[in-house]
Design an enzyme around this catalytic site. Structure first.
Site, mmCIF file in Angstrom:
data_model
loop_
_atom_site.group_PDB
_atom_site.id
_atom_site.type_symbol
_atom_site.label_atom_id
_atom_site.label_comp_id
_atom_site.label_asym_id
_atom_site.label_seq_id
_atom_site.Cartn_x
_atom_site.Cartn_y
_atom_site.Cartn_z
ATOM 1 N N HIS A 1 0.823 -1.197 0.000
ATOM 2 C CA HIS A 1 0.000 0.000 0.000
ATOM 3 C C HIS A 1 0.864 1.258 0.000
ATOM 4 O O HIS A 1 0.371 2.354 0.258
ATOM 5 C CB HIS A 1 -0.958 0.007 1.205
ATOM 6 C CG HIS A 1 -2.071 -0.997 1.089
ATOM 7 N ND1 HIS A 1 -1.888 -2.333 1.351
ATOM 8 C CD2 HIS A 1 -3.364 -0.868 0.700
ATOM 9 C CE1 HIS A 1 -3.038 -2.981 1.157
ATOM 10 N NE2 HIS A 1 -3.945 -2.116 0.761
ATOM 11 N N ASP B 1 8.890 -6.469 2.104
ATOM 12 C CA ASP B 1 9.017 -5.893 3.438
ATOM 13 C C ASP B 1 10.433 -5.368 3.547
ATOM 14 O O ASP B 1 11.398 -6.097 3.265
ATOM 15 C CB ASP B 1 8.701 -6.883 4.553
ATOM 16 C CG ASP B 1 8.372 -6.120 5.838
ATOM 17 O OD1 ASP B 1 7.377 -5.365 5.845
ATOM 18 O OD2 ASP B 1 9.127 -6.233 6.819
ATOM 19 N N PHE C 1 11.430 8.171 -1.577
ATOM 20 C CA PHE C 1 10.421 8.200 -0.509
ATOM 21 C C PHE C 1 11.087 7.783 0.797
ATOM 22 O O PHE C 1 12.280 7.463 0.821
ATOM 23 C CB PHE C 1 9.245 7.267 -0.856
ATOM 24 C CG PHE C 1 9.616 5.816 -0.962
ATOM 25 C CD1 PHE C 1 10.141 5.299 -2.136
ATOM 26 C CD2 PHE C 1 9.442 4.948 0.111
ATOM 27 C CE1 PHE C 1 10.508 3.957 -2.241
ATOM 28 C CE2 PHE C 1 9.791 3.601 0.020
ATOM 29 C CZ PHE C 1 10.330 3.113 -1.164
HETATM 30 O O1 LIG Z 1 3.817 -2.725 3.928
HETATM 31 P P1 LIG Z 1 3.559 -1.982 2.653
HETATM 32 O O2 LIG Z 1 2.118 -1.823 2.343
HETATM 33 O O3 LIG Z 1 4.322 -2.548 1.499
HETATM 34 O O4 LIG Z 1 4.114 -0.469 2.825
HETATM 35 P P2 LIG Z 1 5.010 0.071 4.039
HETATM 36 O O5 LIG Z 1 5.399 1.468 3.733
HETATM 37 O O6 LIG Z 1 4.313 -0.181 5.334
HETATM 38 O O7 LIG Z 1 6.306 -0.820 3.914
HETATM 39 P P3 LIG Z 1 7.044 -1.691 5.029
HETATM 40 O O8 LIG Z 1 6.092 -2.233 5.997
HETATM 41 O O9 LIG Z 1 7.925 -2.655 4.278
HETATM 42 O O10 LIG Z 1 7.931 -0.617 5.760
HETATM 43 C C1 LIG Z 1 9.141 -0.232 5.176
HETATM 44 C C2 LIG Z 1 9.449 1.216 5.446
HETATM 45 O O11 LIG Z 1 10.871 1.365 5.271
HETATM 46 C C3 LIG Z 1 11.176 2.465 4.484
HETATM 47 N N1 LIG Z 1 11.792 2.083 3.206
HETATM 48 C C4 LIG Z 1 11.749 0.877 2.588
HETATM 49 N N2 LIG Z 1 12.348 0.934 1.391
HETATM 50 C C5 LIG Z 1 12.767 2.204 1.247
HETATM 51 C C6 LIG Z 1 13.435 2.895 0.224
HETATM 52 O O12 LIG Z 1 13.752 2.318 -0.917
HETATM 53 N N3 LIG Z 1 13.706 4.190 0.415
HETATM 54 C C7 LIG Z 1 13.357 4.813 1.560
HETATM 55 N N4 LIG Z 1 12.714 4.245 2.564
HETATM 56 C C8 LIG Z 1 12.425 2.950 2.414
HETATM 57 C C9 LIG Z 1 9.881 3.164 4.154
HETATM 58 O O13 LIG Z 1 9.735 4.226 5.018
HETATM 59 C C10 LIG Z 1 8.805 2.125 4.410
HETATM 60 O O14 LIG Z 1 7.640 2.728 4.887
HETATM 61 MG MG LIG Z 2 3.953 -2.058 5.979
#
Ligand SMILES: O=P(O)(O)OP(=O)(O)OP(=O)(O)OC[C@H]1O[C@@H](n2cnc3c(O)ncnc32)[C@H](O)[C@@H]1O
Ligand SMILES: [Mg+2]
EC number: 3.6.1.66
Length: 213
Positions: A16, A76, A162
């Site tokens: 999401h 994740d 992001f």
């Molecule tokens: O679970 P979904 O729905 O996929 O969306 P989420 O944003 O909650 O995703 P996660 O639970 O995997 O949390 C990972 C967090 O880590 C950070 N993150 C992951 N990959 C990143 C990237 O490529 N660049 C910057 N921040 C990242 C980002 O803030 C995400 O919200």
């Molecule tokens: Mg998440």
């Protein structure tokens, strides 16, 4: 045993997070799947109760595969700071709070580094981790992990990407992920290897499940 191959057709991206979905769509682009996101299908966001990236990736991929009846790919991921014992790690999204305030989350990282007495670059090592889980409706699943190491910088730099991108400068680069185009962050370009954690995990996923596409 070699990974199960993913047949052409519909593929659900079980996320999401708009920034993540955009990157996954870009990475999937060459393979011609009919990609739809969990949000577009109105699938609920499962609670991430796991204690590892793998466990949470599985929760998201399995829930989407079961609800949609199509193979589903979850990611994740998180930002891990060595001096903070790997925090925020699997809690990276939660550190931004319900308003998804990543300016605050990045500031929290910096404040904790200061409180921990970080003074040198060696104290400011960080990494991004991404675990992809591909789940089929019959419950079969495959995992792929990618990581990228670098420096946690302050103040934040750049407005692209992001999440924590503006405070992460990957090793061997002068700019943060926030200052890179998404092609540079993926590591796309002439003779450049995969760079981001997501792109590195994706490379393994493609080699394992998309061979022949
Ligand atoms: O679970 P979904 O729905 O996929 O969306 P989420 O944003 O909650 O995703 P996660 O639970 O995997 O949390 C990972 C967090 O880590 C950070 N993150 C992951 N990959 C990143 C990237 O490529 N660049 C910057 N921040 C990242 C980002 O803030 C995400 O919200
Ligand atoms: Mg998440």
């Amino acid at each position: 045993m070699s990974p199960r191959k993913l047949e052409p057709g519909k593929l659900v991206v079980a996320s999401h997070n708009k920034g993540k979905i955009r990157e996954i769509n870009e990475l999937l682009q060459p393979y011609g799947f009919d990609v739809v996101s969990a949000g577009e299908l109105d699938l609920p966001e499962p609670e991430e109760t796991g204690l590892t990236f793998e466990a949470n990736a599985s929760l998201k991929a399995q829930a989407a595969a079961k609800a949609s009846g199509f193979p589903s790919l979850a990611d994740d991921s998180g930002f891990c700071v060595a001096k903070l014992d790997g925090d925020p790690g699997i809690y990276s999204a939660r550190w931004a709070g319900p308003d998804k305030d990543f300016a605050m989350a990045m500031r929290t990282v910096e404040e904790k580094l200061q409180s921990a007495g970080a003074t040198t670059d060696a104290d400011r090592r960080g990494s991004f981790v991404a675990v992809l889980c591909l789940a089929w409706p019959d419950g079969h699943e495959e995992y792929f992990r990618g990581e990228v190491e670098g420096l946690v910088v302050w103040p934040p730099r750049g407005t692209q990407g992001f999440g924590y991108d503006p405070v992460f400068q990957p090793d061997g680069h002068e700019r943060t992920f926030g200052e890179m185009t998404s092609e540079e962050k993926h590591g796309w370009g002439k003779d450049t290897p995969a760079l981001s954690h997501r792109s590195r995990a994706f490379e393994k996923f493609a080699a394992g499940c998309l061979e022949g596409h």
